[in-house]
Structure formats: structure tokens, C-alpha cells
Design a protein around this motif. Sequence first.
Motif, mmCIF file in Angstrom:
data_model
loop_
_atom_site.group_PDB
_atom_site.id
_atom_site.type_symbol
_atom_site.label_atom_id
_atom_site.label_comp_id
_atom_site.label_asym_id
_atom_site.label_seq_id
_atom_site.Cartn_x
_atom_site.Cartn_y
_atom_site.Cartn_z
ATOM 1 N N MET A 106 0.829 -1.205 0.000
ATOM 2 C CA MET A 106 0.000 0.000 0.000
ATOM 3 C C MET A 106 0.865 1.258 0.000
ATOM 4 O O MET A 106 2.075 1.208 0.221
ATOM 5 N N ILE A 107 0.202 2.369 -0.274
ATOM 6 C CA ILE A 107 0.821 3.683 -0.161
ATOM 7 C C ILE A 107 0.194 4.372 1.048
ATOM 8 O O ILE A 107 -1.025 4.419 1.170
ATOM 9 N N TYR A 108 1.042 4.856 1.941
ATOM 10 C CA TYR A 108 0.568 5.569 3.125
ATOM 11 C C TYR A 108 0.954 7.037 2.983
ATOM 12 O O TYR A 108 2.120 7.351 2.753
ATOM 13 N N GLU A 109 -0.034 7.920 3.091
ATOM 14 C CA GLU A 109 0.215 9.360 2.973
ATOM 15 C C GLU A 109 -0.045 10.033 4.308
ATOM 16 O O GLU A 109 -1.076 9.812 4.940
ATOM 17 N N SER A 110 0.895 10.865 4.733
ATOM 18 C CA SER A 110 0.753 11.565 6.007
ATOM 19 C C SER A 110 1.608 12.816 6.018
ATOM 20 O O SER A 110 2.783 12.782 5.647
ATOM 21 N N TYR A 115 4.596 7.178 1.609
ATOM 22 C CA TYR A 115 5.451 6.043 1.961
ATOM 23 C C TYR A 115 4.937 4.785 1.268
ATOM 24 O O TYR A 115 3.739 4.482 1.328
ATOM 25 N N PHE A 116 5.854 4.062 0.638
ATOM 26 C CA PHE A 116 5.496 2.765 0.068
ATOM 27 C C PHE A 116 5.648 1.743 1.183
ATOM 28 O O PHE A 116 6.718 1.620 1.790
ATOM 29 N N VAL A 117 4.583 1.017 1.484
ATOM 30 C CA VAL A 117 4.590 0.050 2.583
ATOM 31 C C VAL A 117 4.528 -1.358 2.009
ATOM 32 O O VAL A 117 3.582 -1.713 1.308
ATOM 33 N N THR A 118 5.530 -2.150 2.290
ATOM 34 C CA THR A 118 5.616 -3.519 1.800
ATOM 35 C C THR A 118 6.380 -4.353 2.812
ATOM 36 O O THR A 118 7.244 -3.831 3.528
ATOM 37 N N LYS A 189 15.512 2.538 -3.313
ATOM 38 C CA LYS A 189 15.395 2.831 -4.750
ATOM 39 C C LYS A 189 13.979 2.559 -5.234
ATOM 40 O O LYS A 189 13.427 3.294 -6.068
ATOM 41 N N MET A 190 13.377 1.485 -4.729
ATOM 42 C CA MET A 190 12.023 1.116 -5.127
ATOM 43 C C MET A 190 11.030 2.208 -4.734
ATOM 44 O O MET A 190 10.145 2.571 -5.504
ATOM 45 N N ALA A 191 11.189 2.732 -3.521
ATOM 46 C CA ALA A 191 10.306 3.798 -3.048
ATOM 47 C C ALA A 191 10.448 5.044 -3.919
ATOM 48 O O ALA A 191 9.459 5.689 -4.277
ATOM 49 N N LYS A 192 11.683 5.347 -4.284
ATOM 50 C CA LYS A 192 11.953 6.516 -5.125
ATOM 51 C C LYS A 192 11.323 6.342 -6.495
ATOM 52 O O LYS A 192 10.745 7.284 -7.058
ATOM 53 N N ALA A 193 11.413 5.125 -7.043
ATOM 54 C CA ALA A 193 10.841 4.839 -8.364
ATOM 55 C C ALA A 193 9.326 4.970 -8.356
ATOM 56 O O ALA A 193 8.712 5.284 -9.377
ATOM 57 N N LYS A 194 8.712 4.754 -7.199
ATOM 58 C CA LYS A 194 7.256 4.851 -7.079
ATOM 59 C C LYS A 194 6.809 6.267 -6.704
ATOM 60 O O LYS A 194 5.642 6.503 -6.420
ATOM 61 N N GLY A 195 7.771 7.186 -6.678
ATOM 62 C CA GLY A 195 7.445 8.576 -6.381
ATOM 63 C C GLY A 195 7.152 8.823 -4.921
ATOM 64 O O GLY A 195 6.430 9.758 -4.562
ATOM 65 N N CYS A 196 7.722 7.993 -4.041
ATOM 66 C CA CYS A 196 7.472 8.119 -2.600
ATOM 67 C C CYS A 196 8.655 8.764 -1.878
ATOM 68 O O CYS A 196 9.779 8.766 -2.371
#
Length: 284
Positions: A106-110, A115-118, A189-196
Motif C-alpha cells: 500500500m501507499i501511506y500518505e501523512s 510512503y510505500f509500505v511492503t 530505490k524502489m520507493a523513489k521509483a514509485k514517487g514516494c
Amino acid sequence: MLKTHFKTIVISDVHLGTKGSKAKEVARFLKLYSCENLILNGDIIDGWQLKKSGSWKRKHTRFFNRVLKMIEQEKTNVFYLRGNHDDFLDQILPIQIGNLSILNDMIYESNGKKYFVTHGDIFDSVTTNFRWIAQLGDIGYTFLLWLNRLVNHHRRKRGLPYFSLSQYVKGKVKTAVSYIDQYEIELAKMAKAKGCDGIICGHIHKAENRVIEGIEYLNSGDWVESMSALSEDHDGNWQLIYFNQISFKKSPEEKIVYFPVRDHKSVAFEAMPDGLTPKSSFYK
């Protein structure tokens, strides 16, 4: 008992169904702290061990009873994300029942951040050179936990503090150190690629809160050894909480301490494109 209220708490790697699971401690932890959002970030139930030699005990059920009370009595939004040891969830996710959502990630916004949550096991499938950690870990790690219980039994008799044998080994074995370093870098890197702005994970049983090339790397640790969790206050500040560092002093009456609230409406949850989008009515 002084009860602290957070915006979000993240717990992972409880491994219910195994001897090493600190089910009593994590249930006690959730009685001490309340939150608006509870993220159970994978490997909460250890399906692998239950299929082989694991056993389900009453204390493991009590953990879920505590989570249900948080949903019913405290109106906590609970998100259970699939891990590699509870991959049996693949058959039902995504699913949403009231304030409980079961998702893959999921994506958590705050507070203006995403934040990419995995759980983090996706790293193992991408970098096949490190698949040994899963194969060796299932046997070797179980042995280390058995040895760890023996060591700490004698340490307690001598009045010495808890010692994590497996964390010590991980810090000494070069291949393990290399795996962990690479794991943290690749997930950032994965989080950055997802725009997080950050990544929230678990999986490797190593709690961490640091910045990697501008990305917040947050790992909640585990409830087998380190007994740690991530918490976020209402200003968006993250911190690691260790069960062994909590003071359980009794007070005449229970009080709840709320952290300063900047903007409750800034919290939002969003599933990945192929996942579930939780109903907006959950978040007020």
C-alpha cells in the motif's frame, strides 16, 4: 498505566505459530499504546512453520483478540499486509471488512509525505543471488533462535540483559551484512521509483530508521528477538520503540497521552493500482 496515543504504529514479523514468537509481549505492547492506524506489515502468522512443526497456542489467539478490541473499542484502522511466511493470504487479498483491510502492499500518505509500505520479501524474488537467506534462514535461523533461548535463560539467572545471538551473527557474517546493506539500498530505490518519500518494511528482522539517498528507510524490526515497532506521531515524526526499553510502572489510574495534532485530515491510504482502495469513510 500511562497510555500513549500515536497516529500510526507499524508491527511486522511476529511469526505466530512458532516457539520464538513473542506473542505475549506484542499483545502487552498494544495494550500500552493506542493508535488511529495499525499496520501489520507481514509475517504476522508463520504459515511455513505451522505446516511443518509449528503449533498454535492460546497466546497467539490473544494477539488477534487484542487487535479486534482495537478495531471495535478504539476504532483503529488495521491494515494486514502479506508477507512471505503468511503467503496463504494470496488466496483472499485484497479484501476489506469494516476497519480491517488485507492487502499485498500500500501507499501511506501523512503530513504531505508518501510512503510505500511492503513487507520486503519482494527483494528476494528480484535479487536471486540472495535467495540463500530464505533457504538457510528457515533452518539456520530456527537453530539460532533455539540457541538464543538457551543463552538468555542463563543470562537471566545471572541478572544480565537480553542478548540477541542472531543479530550478533548477522553483524559478523560478511554475506549477511552485504545482504542487509543491499536490501536497504534496493528498497529505498524502489520507493523513489514509485514517487514516494520513504519506504516502510520488515522481513530482515533488523529495525532501522535512517535516510538513504534522500529516502526515509523505516524497518519495524520483529517480535522474535528485537521486539520493536515503528510509531508516528501526529506531526509525522517516526521513531522506533523497543519493548525491552519500556517502563511498565503502575499508576493509580490509566491515562492517555495524545501527541500534538497538526492535521488529522492529512492522513490517507491508497492501494497499489492492482490492489484495493480503502473507503474514504474510514478516514475522517
